[in-house]
Enzyme design. Structure first.
Site, mmCIF file in Angstrom:
data_model
loop_
_atom_site.group_PDB
_atom_site.id
_atom_site.type_symbol
_atom_site.label_atom_id
_atom_site.label_comp_id
_atom_site.label_asym_id
_atom_site.label_seq_id
_atom_site.Cartn_x
_atom_site.Cartn_y
_atom_site.Cartn_z
ATOM 1 N N ARG A 113 41.184 126.456 111.466
ATOM 2 C CA ARG A 113 42.040 126.610 112.729
ATOM 3 C C ARG A 113 41.303 126.278 113.839
ATOM 4 N NH1 ARG A 113 39.392 129.325 115.332
ATOM 5 N NH2 ARG A 113 40.743 129.439 116.921
ATOM 6 N N GLY A 114 42.035 125.904 114.843
ATOM 7 C CA GLY A 114 41.415 125.379 116.001
ATOM 8 C C GLY A 114 41.625 123.690 115.902
ATOM 9 N N ALA A 115 41.735 123.159 117.042
ATOM 10 C CA ALA A 115 42.378 121.836 116.975
ATOM 11 C C ALA A 115 41.254 120.817 116.576
ATOM 12 C CB ALA A 115 42.588 121.332 118.574
ATOM 13 N N ARG A 174 50.689 121.308 110.670
ATOM 14 C CA ARG A 174 50.930 122.434 111.833
ATOM 15 C C ARG A 174 51.098 121.169 112.999
ATOM 16 N NH1 ARG A 174 46.327 126.414 113.533
ATOM 17 N NH2 ARG A 174 48.263 127.425 114.753
ATOM 18 N N ASN A 214 47.716 125.260 124.806
ATOM 19 C CA ASN A 214 46.768 126.223 123.904
ATOM 20 C C ASN A 214 47.208 127.538 123.502
ATOM 21 O OD1 ASN A 214 43.844 126.471 123.290
ATOM 22 N ND2 ASN A 214 43.799 128.046 124.798
ATOM 23 N N LYS A 215 46.567 128.206 122.835
ATOM 24 C CA LYS A 215 47.219 129.636 122.245
ATOM 25 C C LYS A 215 47.901 130.284 123.282
ATOM 26 C CE LYS A 215 46.506 130.685 118.914
ATOM 27 N NZ LYS A 215 47.843 130.052 117.903
ATOM 28 N N ASP A 245 44.712 122.615 122.599
ATOM 29 C CA ASP A 245 45.421 121.810 121.307
ATOM 30 C C ASP A 245 45.960 120.533 121.787
ATOM 31 O OD1 ASP A 245 45.363 125.036 120.598
ATOM 32 O OD2 ASP A 245 45.206 123.951 119.014
#
Ligand code: MRU
Length: 362
Positions: free
Chosen positions: A64-66, A106, A264-265, A254
C-alpha cells in the site's frame, strides 16, 4: 501466494524495501513483498505467482501507499505473463488484460494507473517480437519504475529536509515512508534526510484510523530509524498544535490534481484545516508520478470506499455493534489553498497554483 516469516529484527539495519523482484526464485524470478497487514507484530514476506494474488495484495493493503502500489502493478504485469506463458503471438493481449485487471484493484492512487500505462506503452512499442524478448523488456520497465521511484524519493528528501528545523515538532498522518514507496518514502524522506544530517526534531505520528497505518507502520519505521517520535490518537492533534508543539505538518499524497488539490489518507484534510487554524505550514511530499494533470481540480478524484467492518473495529476486535451503519471513505481531498508547498523530486512547488505546477511538472 506463499509466505515466509522472519523475526522483525532480521531487517533492523537494512534499508526497508517493501517490494522487490527475487531473480533467484523460480525459473524467471518472482514478485515478493512485505505483508504490511502483519506489521509491526510480524515481519512476513509474500511471494505472488499469480495476477490474482497481486490484485489481492494491493486490495487488502499487503502492499500500500501510492508509489508502492505502482511498483506492484508494474511487476504484476510480468507476473501475469509468467503465469499464463502466452504463445509468441499472444503476449500483447495478456499485457492489456492484466493491466486492465490490476487497474480495478484500488481507484485513488494515480501511481497505479501511471505505472500500468508505462507497461502498456512499452508493450505497444515492441511490435511482434517473441514472448521471451517481450517479457525481458517488460521486466526491465518494471525495474525502472521501482528504481526511478527510489531515486525520486531520495531527491524529495534532499529538497525538503531543510523544512524541518532544529528542535521542530513535525506532525504526519498515515504512512508515507519507505513502506509506501520503492524505498525511503516521501513525507518520511524529509525526516530521514534531516536525521541523517544529525538534526534533532520530534515527530507526532497520527495513528490514522481506521487501519492504523500511522500506529502500525510509521511508528515502526521511525522507531527503527532512531528518530524521536510519539504516537498520538487522531483527535489529539488540535490540542498539541494549540500548545505550540508542532511547527510543520507533512504528509504524502495519492493523487494531486493540476491545481494542487491533493487526495491523501482520510483525515488529512482535517489536519490541514487544523494546521491553517494554528498558522502551521502544511506540506505535501510526492513524486511527479502522483500528479494527475488530466484533472483540473480535486473534485474529479475517485475516492475509494472500503468495507464498513474496518470502522466497526480493528482485526478481530469489534468496537461497535456488528450491524452498525458506517461510512468508510479511505481518502479525502485537501484543497490547494491549505497547502503551503509540494515537495517533489524536482524541488518544492510553492505557492501551490496551477501555473506553478504546470511549470514544474509539465
Ligand atoms: O490506504 P493506503 O495505506 O494505501 O494509503 C496511503 C496513503 O494515504 C499515503 O499517505 C499515500 O499513499 C502517500 S505514500 C508515499
Amino acid at each position: 501466494m506463499t509466505l515466509s516469516t522472519h523475526a522483525p529484527g532480521d531487517f533492523a539495519t537494512e534499508t526497508i524495501r517493501p517490494i522487490w523482484w527475487n531473480a533467484d526464485a523460480g525459473p524467471g524470478g518472482v514478485l515478493e513483498m512485505i505483508d504490511q497487514t502483519r506489521l509491526p507484530g510480524e515481519f512476513i514476506t509474500i511471494q505472488c505467482r499469480t495476477i490474482q494474488s497481486v490484485w489481492d495484495a494491493i486490495k487488502r493493503l499487503s502492499v500500500r501507499g501510492a508509489p508502492a502500489i505502482g511498483v506492484a502493478a508494474a511487476y504484476g504485469v510480468v507476473t501475469a505473463l509468467d503465469e499464463s506463458a502466452p504463445a509468441d503471438g499472444d503476449w500483447a493481449e495478456c499485457v492489456t488484460k492484466s493491466a486492465d485487471f490490476l487497474a480495478t484493484s484500488r481507484p485513488t492512487a494515480v501511481n497505479l494507473f501511471w505505472a500500468l500505462d508505462r507497461m502498456r506503452r512499452v508493450a505497444a512499442g515492441l511490435g511482434s517480437i517473441p514472448f521471451a524478448d517481450a517479457r525481458a523488456a517488460l521486466l526491465a520497465e518494471a525495474h525502472a519504475v521501482r528504481d526511478e521511484d527510489a531515486a525520486m524519493c531520495r531527491a524529495i528528501g534532499e529538497h525538503g529536509q531543510h523544512l524541518i528545523e532544529e528542535g521542530a515538532g513535525v506532525l504526519t498522518h498515515c504512512n508515507a515512508g519507505a513502506l509506501a514507496t520503492a524505498e525511503y518514502g516521501t513525507a518520511l524522506a524529509l525526516m530521514y534526510s534531516a536525521h541523517a544530517r544529525k538534526r534533532r526534531f520530534s515527530v507526532f505520528v497520527d495513528e490514522t484510523r481506521p487501519l492504523l497505518q500511522g500506529a502500525r507502520l510509521t511508528a515502526w519505521e521511525l522507531h527503527r530509524a532512531g528518530i524521536a517520535a510519539q504516537l498520538i490518537c487522531d483527535n489529539m492533534a488540535a490540542s498539541i498544535m494549540k500548545a505550540g508543539r508542532i511547527q510543520l505538518v507533512v504528509t504524502g499524497a495519492d493523487r494531486i490534481a493540476a491545481n494542487g488539490d491533493a487526495a491523501n489518507k482520510i483525515g488529512t484534510y482535517g489536519v490541514a484545516v487544523l494546521a491553517a487554524a494554528h498558522n502551521i505550514p502544511f506540506y505535501i511530499a510526492a513524486p511527479s508520478s502522483t500528479f494527475d494533470m488530466s484533472l483540473p481540480n480535486g473534485d474529479g478524484i475517485p475516492i475509494e470506499n472500503r468495507e464498513p467492518d474496518e470502522v466497526r473495529g480493528f482485526g478481530a476486535s469489534k468496537t461497535a455493534p456488528a450491524d452498525m451503519p458506517c461510512l468508510n471513505p479511505a481518502f479525502d481531498v485537501t484543497p490547494a489553498r491549505l497547502i503551503k508547498g509540494i515537495v517533489t523530486e524536482k524541488g518544492i512547488i510553492s505557492p501551490v497554483t496551477t501555473d506553478e505546477i504546470a511549470a514544474r511538472i509539465g
